[in-house]
Design a protein around this motif. Structure first.
Motif, PDB file in Angstrom:
ATOM      1  N   GLN A  48      33.927 -17.218 -66.702  1.00  0.00           N
ATOM      2  CA  GLN A  48      34.063 -16.215 -65.660  1.00  0.00           C
ATOM      3  C   GLN A  48      34.164 -16.848 -64.279  1.00  0.00           C
ATOM      4  N   LEU A  49      33.532 -18.006 -64.108  1.00  0.00           N
ATOM      5  CA  LEU A  49      33.610 -18.704 -62.829  1.00  0.00           C
ATOM      6  C   LEU A  49      35.040 -19.152 -62.550  1.00  0.00           C
ATOM      7  N   ARG A  50      35.726 -19.622 -63.592  1.00  0.00           N
ATOM      8  CA  ARG A  50      37.095 -20.106 -63.400  1.00  0.00           C
ATOM      9  C   ARG A  50      38.000 -18.994 -62.881  1.00  0.00           C
ATOM     10  N   TRP A  51      37.947 -17.840 -63.519  1.00  0.00           N
ATOM     11  CA  TRP A  51      38.782 -16.715 -63.081  1.00  0.00           C
ATOM     12  C   TRP A  51      38.357 -16.205 -61.708  1.00  0.00           C
ATOM     13  N   SER A  53      36.510 -17.625 -59.277  1.00  0.00           N
ATOM     14  CA  SER A  53      36.661 -18.569 -58.173  1.00  0.00           C
ATOM     15  C   SER A  53      38.121 -18.753 -57.791  1.00  0.00           C
ATOM     16  N   ASN A  54      38.997 -18.897 -58.785  1.00  0.00           N
ATOM     17  CA  ASN A  54      40.418 -19.102 -58.472  1.00  0.00           C
ATOM     18  C   ASN A  54      41.033 -17.886 -57.792  1.00  0.00           C
ATOM     19  N   LEU A  55      40.736 -16.701 -58.301  1.00  0.00           N
ATOM     20  CA  LEU A  55      41.273 -15.488 -57.684  1.00  0.00           C
ATOM     21  C   LEU A  55      40.734 -15.308 -56.267  1.00  0.00           C
ATOM     22  N   PHE A  56      39.433 -15.521 -56.108  1.00  0.00           N
ATOM     23  CA  PHE A  56      38.831 -15.337 -54.795  1.00  0.00           C
ATOM     24  C   PHE A  56      39.376 -16.335 -53.783  1.00  0.00           C
ATOM     25  N   HIS A  57      39.403 -17.607 -54.141  1.00  0.00           N
ATOM     26  CA  HIS A  57      39.850 -18.622 -53.191  1.00  0.00           C
ATOM     27  C   HIS A  57      41.323 -18.466 -52.844  1.00  0.00           C
ATOM     28  N   ALA A  58      42.152 -18.173 -53.842  1.00  0.00           N
ATOM     29  CA  ALA A  58      43.578 -17.986 -53.559  1.00  0.00           C
ATOM     30  C   ALA A  58      43.783 -16.812 -52.609  1.00  0.00           C
ATOM     31  N   GLY A  59      43.106 -15.700 -52.873  1.00  0.00           N
ATOM     32  CA  GLY A  59      43.263 -14.522 -52.029  1.00  0.00           C
ATOM     33  C   GLY A  59      42.687 -14.699 -50.649  1.00  0.00           C
ATOM     34  N   VAL A  60      41.491 -15.250 -50.559  1.00  0.00           N
ATOM     35  CA  VAL A  60      40.820 -15.318 -49.263  1.00  0.00           C
ATOM     36  C   VAL A  60      41.452 -16.374 -48.362  1.00  0.00           C
ATOM     37  N   LEU A  61      41.962 -17.459 -48.923  1.00  0.00           N
ATOM     38  CA  LEU A  61      42.645 -18.453 -48.093  1.00  0.00           C
ATOM     39  C   LEU A  61      43.934 -17.890 -47.512  1.00  0.00           C
ATOM     40  N   PHE A  62      44.666 -17.131 -48.327  1.00  0.00           N
ATOM     41  CA  PHE A  62      45.874 -16.484 -47.814  1.00  0.00           C
ATOM     42  C   PHE A  62      45.516 -15.504 -46.701  1.00  0.00           C
ATOM     43  N   LEU A  63      44.441 -14.739 -46.897  1.00  0.00           N
ATOM     44  CA  LEU A  63      44.026 -13.775 -45.880  1.00  0.00           C
ATOM     45  C   LEU A  63      43.580 -14.468 -44.594  1.00  0.00           C
ATOM     46  N   PHE A  64      42.859 -15.570 -44.737  1.00  0.00           N
ATOM     47  CA  PHE A  64      42.377 -16.276 -43.544  1.00  0.00           C
ATOM     48  C   PHE A  64      43.543 -16.771 -42.693  1.00  0.00           C
ATOM     49  N   PHE A  65      44.464 -17.478 -43.321  1.00  0.00           N
ATOM     50  CA  PHE A  65      45.589 -18.019 -42.554  1.00  0.00           C
ATOM     51  C   PHE A  65      46.533 -16.905 -42.101  1.00  0.00           C
ATOM     52  N   GLY A  66      46.639 -15.838 -42.898  1.00  0.00           N
ATOM     53  CA  GLY A  66      47.453 -14.710 -42.478  1.00  0.00           C
ATOM     54  C   GLY A  66      46.896 -14.034 -41.243  1.00  0.00           C
ATOM     55  N   HIS A  67      45.582 -13.821 -41.216  1.00  0.00           N
ATOM     56  CA  HIS A  67      44.947 -13.248 -40.030  1.00  0.00           C
ATOM     57  C   HIS A  67      45.061 -14.195 -38.839  1.00  0.00           C
ATOM     58  N   LEU A 109      32.540 -12.955 -59.517  1.00  0.00           N
ATOM     59  CA  LEU A 109      31.494 -13.895 -59.123  1.00  0.00           C
ATOM     60  C   LEU A 109      30.160 -13.188 -58.916  1.00  0.00           C
ATOM     61  N   LEU A 110      30.196 -12.012 -58.324  1.00  0.00           N
ATOM     62  CA  LEU A 110      28.967 -11.252 -58.096  1.00  0.00           C
ATOM     63  C   LEU A 110      28.367 -10.782 -59.415  1.00  0.00           C
ATOM     64  N   HIS A 111      29.209 -10.271 -60.314  1.00  0.00           N
ATOM     65  CA  HIS A 111      28.727  -9.835 -61.631  1.00  0.00           C
ATOM     66  C   HIS A 111      28.127 -11.008 -62.403  1.00  0.00           C
ATOM     67  N   ARG A 112      28.795 -12.142 -62.354  1.00  0.00           N
ATOM     68  CA  ARG A 112      28.313 -13.342 -63.051  1.00  0.00           C
ATOM     69  C   ARG A 112      26.957 -13.769 -62.523  1.00  0.00           C
ATOM     70  N   ARG A 113      26.786 -13.746 -61.205  1.00  0.00           N
ATOM     71  CA  ARG A 113      25.537 -14.222 -60.617  1.00  0.00           C
ATOM     72  C   ARG A 113      24.380 -13.255 -60.857  1.00  0.00           C
ATOM     73  N   LEU A 114      24.692 -11.962 -60.958  1.00  0.00           N
ATOM     74  CA  LEU A 114      23.623 -10.976 -61.142  1.00  0.00           C
ATOM     75  C   LEU A 114      23.297 -10.709 -62.603  1.00  0.00           C
ATOM     76  N   SER A 115      24.258 -10.916 -63.494  1.00  0.00           N
ATOM     77  CA  SER A 115      24.060 -10.541 -64.895  1.00  0.00           C
ATOM     78  C   SER A 115      23.541 -11.678 -65.761  1.00  0.00           C
ATOM     79  N   ASP A 116      23.763 -12.912 -65.370  1.00  0.00           N
ATOM     80  CA  ASP A 116      23.317 -14.059 -66.159  1.00  0.00           C
ATOM     81  C   ASP A 116      21.928 -14.484 -65.687  1.00  0.00           C
ATOM     82  N   PRO A 117      20.904 -14.396 -66.549  1.00  0.00           N
ATOM     83  CA  PRO A 117      19.528 -14.711 -66.108  1.00  0.00           C
ATOM     84  C   PRO A 117      19.378 -16.134 -65.578  1.00  0.00           C
ATOM     85  N   ARG A 118      20.052 -17.096 -66.187  1.00  0.00           N
ATOM     86  CA  ARG A 118      19.906 -18.483 -65.738  1.00  0.00           C
ATOM     87  C   ARG A 118      20.521 -18.683 -64.354  1.00  0.00           C
ATOM     88  N   ILE A 119      21.706 -18.093 -64.140  1.00  0.00           N
ATOM     89  CA  ILE A 119      22.347 -18.227 -62.840  1.00  0.00           C
ATOM     90  C   ILE A 119      21.566 -17.459 -61.785  1.00  0.00           C
TER      91      ILE A 119
END
Length: 244
Positions: A48-51, A53-67, A109-119
């Motif tokens: 879940q981290l792979r999906w 993180s990649n989606l978030f970083h790709a989207g947010v970097l485009f948004l940052f430079f676009g803004h 990422l939020l679901h992963r961090r809240l739903s996995d007891p170890r994380i």
């Protein structure tokens, strides 16, 4: 009262956030370099981290430079080949797609961090708060798209760009630009500035390292000299062992 609030959030608050952003980042790098990292939990759960993180970083970097480019580029530079309305439609389309990708990513990422007891057990409070702030910020950004569709002439976009350009060039009258802007845009901008304010105190500082990697790609070649360079030629030949 409204004028005072506007003056604080859109006249003074940007400089407070930028000051803390730069000075805080420098102090953290100088004093706490061992905390200058992304605190990855990849070893605990990868898929879940792979999906996410990649989606978030790709989207947010485009948004940052676009803004960054969209708000700080003066109108007269693109006016000869693109109208403000065309630029707004382009920003709505590209930004909307990138915003959806980033929102899906941060939701994973939020679901992963809240739903996995170890994380969850290894997460700091700042990690969870940061993900929620990013989620709200992206949701507010997407909420501005239908509002922008109601004025396709680009008038509001020009006002927002004028505000940003007045801030970075230290020109007066920036807060007055925001007097008639919708609360959704205003909330989105205030929360965006707040992200810069908390930046030095969270894992977001690792973004600086990402930009630093670009300098690594442009570094000069490293010249390596052998210690045996000045030895006689016979010393470079392999030693001969007597045959038993």
């Amino acid at each position: 009262m409204k004028a005072t609030v506007d003056f604080f959030f859109f006249g003074l608050y940007p400089y407070i956030c930028l000051g803390v952003f730069f000075v805080g980042s420098l102090l953290r790098f100088d004093r706490d370099q061992y905390t200058w990292k992304s605190d990855s939990s990849q070893l605990l759960r990868t898929g879940q981290l792979r999906w996410g993180s990649n989606l978030f970083h790709a989207g947010v970097l485009f948004l940052f430079f676009g803004h960054f480019v969209g708000m700080l580029t003066p109108h007269f530079l693109y006016e000869p080949f693109m109208s403000s309305g065309t630029k707004q439609v382009l920003a709505m389309t590209a930004g909307g797609i990138a915003g959806v990708l980033a929102l899906i990513g941060v939701s994973l990422l939020l679901h992963r961090r809240l739903s996995d007891p170890r994380i969850r057990a290894t997460s700091k409070t700042s990690d969870i708060v940061l993900l929620w702030l990013l989620w709200v910020q992206l949701a507010l950004g997407l909420a501005t798209v239908p509002l922008s569709a109601q004025h396709l002439d680009g008038s509001v976009m020009l006002v927002l760009a004028e505000w940003a350009q007045r801030i970075v060039t230290f020109r007066p009258g920036a807060a007055e630009q925001m007097a008639d802007i919708s609360w959704v845009f205003r909330a989105h901008m205030v929360l965006g500035m707040t992200m810069f304010l908390i930046f030095p105190f969270t894992r977001l500082v690792h973004v600086w390292s990402g930009f630093g990697a670009i300098a690594y790609l442009l570094r000069p070649y490293q010249v390596v000299r052998s210690r045996r360079l000045n030895l006689p030629a016979e010393h470079h030949a392999p030693a001969r062992r007597p045959v038993a």
